[in-house]
Design a protein around this motif. Structure first.
Motif, mmCIF file in Angstrom:
data_model
loop_
_atom_site.group_PDB
_atom_site.id
_atom_site.type_symbol
_atom_site.label_atom_id
_atom_site.label_comp_id
_atom_site.label_asym_id
_atom_site.label_seq_id
_atom_site.Cartn_x
_atom_site.Cartn_y
_atom_site.Cartn_z
ATOM 1 N N LEU A 1 0.829 -1.196 0.000
ATOM 2 C CA LEU A 1 0.000 0.000 0.000
ATOM 3 C C LEU A 1 0.867 1.251 0.000
ATOM 4 O O LEU A 1 1.836 1.357 0.768
ATOM 5 C CB LEU A 1 -0.919 0.011 1.224
ATOM 6 N N SER A 2 0.506 2.211 -0.851
ATOM 7 C CA SER A 2 1.230 3.474 -0.946
ATOM 8 C C SER A 2 0.253 4.588 -1.278
ATOM 9 O O SER A 2 -0.845 4.338 -1.798
ATOM 10 C CB SER A 2 2.323 3.393 -2.018
ATOM 11 N N PHE A 3 0.643 5.806 -0.973
ATOM 12 C CA PHE A 3 -0.165 6.971 -1.325
ATOM 13 C C PHE A 3 0.179 7.410 -2.751
ATOM 14 O O PHE A 3 1.343 7.330 -3.159
ATOM 15 C CB PHE A 3 0.112 8.135 -0.369
ATOM 16 N N PRO A 4 -0.793 7.907 -3.513
ATOM 17 C CA PRO A 4 -0.502 8.386 -4.866
ATOM 18 C C PRO A 4 0.042 9.809 -4.894
ATOM 19 O O PRO A 4 0.220 10.380 -5.975
ATOM 20 C CB PRO A 4 -1.868 8.299 -5.561
ATOM 21 N N LEU A 5 0.290 10.411 -3.723
ATOM 22 C CA LEU A 5 0.800 11.775 -3.662
ATOM 23 C C LEU A 5 1.770 11.911 -2.502
ATOM 24 O O LEU A 5 1.766 11.103 -1.564
ATOM 25 C CB LEU A 5 -0.348 12.775 -3.518
ATOM 26 N N ASN A 6 2.622 12.928 -2.585
ATOM 27 C CA ASN A 6 3.543 13.204 -1.498
ATOM 28 C C ASN A 6 2.772 13.764 -0.304
ATOM 29 O O ASN A 6 1.731 14.413 -0.478
ATOM 30 C CB ASN A 6 4.603 14.215 -1.933
ATOM 31 N N GLY A 7 3.304 13.550 0.891
ATOM 32 C CA GLY A 7 2.621 14.096 2.053
ATOM 33 C C GLY A 7 3.306 13.713 3.351
ATOM 34 O O GLY A 7 4.377 13.094 3.357
ATOM 35 N N ARG A 8 2.677 14.082 4.444
ATOM 36 C CA ARG A 8 3.184 13.786 5.789
ATOM 37 C C ARG A 8 2.132 12.971 6.533
ATOM 38 O O ARG A 8 0.948 13.316 6.526
ATOM 39 C CB ARG A 8 3.493 15.092 6.532
ATOM 40 N N SER B 1 7.495 12.082 6.466
ATOM 41 C CA SER B 1 7.135 12.466 5.093
ATOM 42 C C SER B 1 7.297 11.254 4.194
ATOM 43 O O SER B 1 8.269 10.504 4.317
ATOM 44 C CB SER B 1 8.033 13.604 4.607
ATOM 45 N N VAL B 2 6.350 11.054 3.302
ATOM 46 C CA VAL B 2 6.400 9.924 2.370
ATOM 47 C C VAL B 2 6.234 10.451 0.955
ATOM 48 O O VAL B 2 5.578 11.472 0.720
ATOM 49 C CB VAL B 2 5.301 8.877 2.678
ATOM 50 N N ALA B 3 6.851 9.732 0.019
ATOM 51 C CA ALA B 3 6.762 10.108 -1.392
ATOM 52 C C ALA B 3 5.661 9.309 -2.076
ATOM 53 O O ALA B 3 5.294 8.213 -1.630
ATOM 54 C CB ALA B 3 8.097 9.859 -2.082
ATOM 55 N N ALA B 4 5.140 9.862 -3.137
ATOM 56 C CA ALA B 4 4.121 9.158 -3.913
ATOM 57 C C ALA B 4 4.666 7.818 -4.377
ATOM 58 O O ALA B 4 5.817 7.715 -4.814
ATOM 59 C CB ALA B 4 3.704 10.007 -5.113
ATOM 60 N N ALA B 5 3.847 6.781 -4.279
ATOM 61 C CA ALA B 5 4.166 5.405 -4.710
ATOM 62 C C ALA B 5 5.161 4.699 -3.794
ATOM 63 O O ALA B 5 5.528 3.550 -4.050
ATOM 64 C CB ALA B 5 4.678 5.381 -6.144
ATOM 65 N N GLU B 6 5.591 5.333 -2.718
ATOM 66 C CA GLU B 6 6.495 4.681 -1.765
ATOM 67 C C GLU B 6 5.702 3.720 -0.884
ATOM 68 O O GLU B 6 4.685 4.101 -0.304
ATOM 69 C CB GLU B 6 7.181 5.739 -0.906
ATOM 70 N N THR B 7 6.166 2.465 -0.775
ATOM 71 C CA THR B 7 5.447 1.470 0.026
ATOM 72 C C THR B 7 5.461 1.869 1.499
ATOM 73 O O THR B 7 6.518 2.049 2.092
ATOM 74 C CB THR B 7 6.065 0.073 -0.141
ATOM 75 N N VAL B 8 4.271 1.996 2.055
ATOM 76 C CA VAL B 8 4.135 2.381 3.459
ATOM 77 C C VAL B 8 3.748 1.178 4.315
ATOM 78 O O VAL B 8 4.302 0.961 5.391
ATOM 79 C CB VAL B 8 3.078 3.502 3.600
ATOM 80 N N ILE B 9 2.805 0.374 3.816
ATOM 81 C CA ILE B 9 2.299 -0.775 4.573
ATOM 82 C C ILE B 9 2.190 -1.971 3.640
ATOM 83 O O ILE B 9 1.799 -1.824 2.473
ATOM 84 C CB ILE B 9 0.916 -0.468 5.192
#
Length: 375
Positions: free
Chosen positions: A56-63, A217-225
């Motif tokens: 799972l990753s976000f499609p946008l940069n964010g915190r 902070s996470v980048a778009a498409a970076e695997t978070v979970i």
């Protein structure tokens, strides 16, 4: 007479002959040419892993603003797992909505003014038509020169009125319409970003990997979970390219759990990595050969990360002659055995086929039941 007592004879080692030991014959091992199945297998150690997992990753940069799960926690499909800080996005929506309201008001005023002008032009056409109809009727069949001129003037006035009406038939300024549409599209995009600022579990499972914490902070498409179904497992094995070239999806395999060597798992090669099989091509592809349990209930007691010794069946020949590898000799590239024929022995050239750790297929040179003497 009494014989005198003498000491027993004591041999002098230096004057005694050397004893020659009896030669010991070393018996060489013998082997029987047998008939049966010979298989060629590829052996490699692998690890138990989940068959399916979701990165799972976000499609946008964010915190990361909120994080509702921990590593090892079980989640259900639809659970909200993490959320980005959307303060800036929400402010942007509010500003865009204010701009949209203003643009819509301006457009409404322009449309109302346009409608008024169009109605005024329609009335102008109606008046010109009434005047023209009246002049024609008054002139009759033999109009005077003055009447003829008046009729011609009225016809031109009607034509002008129709031209004025025609210019007002279209919509208001297209730039005003486009401005409203652009702001609406901008709001839709921002709202979509807000909606995508929440990670939702697509399926039920266990959190295997958690790569972020609140405030990161996470980048778009970076695997978070990473979520995996631990009730559906397989064996994942890494092979060299030269080994992968021998494999194909659907091959039969067996697995052995080292701590319980008496337990054998019947398995099947489910997937090979790209480009050798149907494995994923994306950057996060792991390159594993994935081997499925034919009876998943057998794997119930296994845990993620357990080591399994896998043997993949490459080829098998049934009802063939075979010998143990130790029975076969080689000299200058020539393969041969020493066959026992009665009390004599004879060298016999042979051709071999499939081979494994314990068996070598004998294609020609020997027959079933022959005895072979080992080196």
């Amino acid at each position: 007479a009494i014989q005198p007592i003498t000491d027993p004879r004591r041999p002098n080692p230096d004057q005694e002959p050397t004893i020659v030991p009896t030669a010991i014959t070393i018996e060489k091992p013998t082997y029987l040419v047998e008939r049966g199945a010979v298989a060629s297998q590829l052996f490699k150690s692998g690890r138990v892993g989940p068959t399916s997992q979701n990165r799972l990753s976000f499609p946008l940069n964010g915190r990361i603003e909120t994080l509702a799960v921990a590593k090892g926690e079980t989640v259900s499909a639809g659970d909200q797992l993490a959320r980005l800080d959307t303060t800036n996005l929400e402010q942007a929506v509010q500003a865009a909505e204010a701009d949209l309201q203003l643009a819509k008001e301006q457009l409404t005023l322009a449309e109302e003014s346009r409608a008024t002008d169009r109605r005024r032009a329609e009335i102008g056409v109606e008046l010109a038509q009434l005047q023209l109809d009246f002049a024609v009727e008054e002139a009759g069949e033999t109009p005077t020169n003055e009447q003829t001129l008046a009729i011609a003037v009225l016809q031109r006035e009607l034509e002008l009125a129709e031209l004025n009406l025609g210019e007002l038939q279209g919509s208001v300024d297209p730039a005003m319409v486009n401005a409203v549409a652009q702001i609406e599209n901008q709001i839709a995009q921002i709202n979509n970003q807000i909606a995508n600022s929440t990670l939702v579990a697509p399926t039920s499972g266990t959190v295997m990997i958690l790569n972020a914490a609140v405030g990161d902070s996470v980048a778009a498409a970076e695997t978070v979970i990473v979520i995996a179904d631990l009730n559906n497992v397989e064996v994942q094995v890494s092979f060299l390219d030269r080994d992968l070239q021998q494999l194909s999806e659907g091959m039969t395999a067996i697995g052995i759990f080292p701590s319980r060597p008496d337990t054998v798992f019947q398995m099947t090669v489910r997937q090979l990595p790209y480009p050798y099989g149907t494995g994923a091509q994306e950057n996060e592809a792991d390159g594993f050969v994935r081997i499925a349990f034919d009876d998943l209930s057998q794997a119930a007691e296994l845990s993620i990360g357990d080591r399994i010794e896998a043997a993949i069946l490459l080829e098998q020949h049934e009802d063939v002659l075979w010998l143990p590898p130790a029975a076969i000799r080689e000299f200058n590239g020539r393969l041969f055995v020493v066959a026992q024929e009665g009390d004599s022995q004879k060298r016999v050239d042979i051709k071999i086929g499939l081979q494994n750790e314990n068996q070598v297929e004998v294609i020609s040179g020997l027959s079933e039941g022959q005895t072979v003497v080992g080196p």
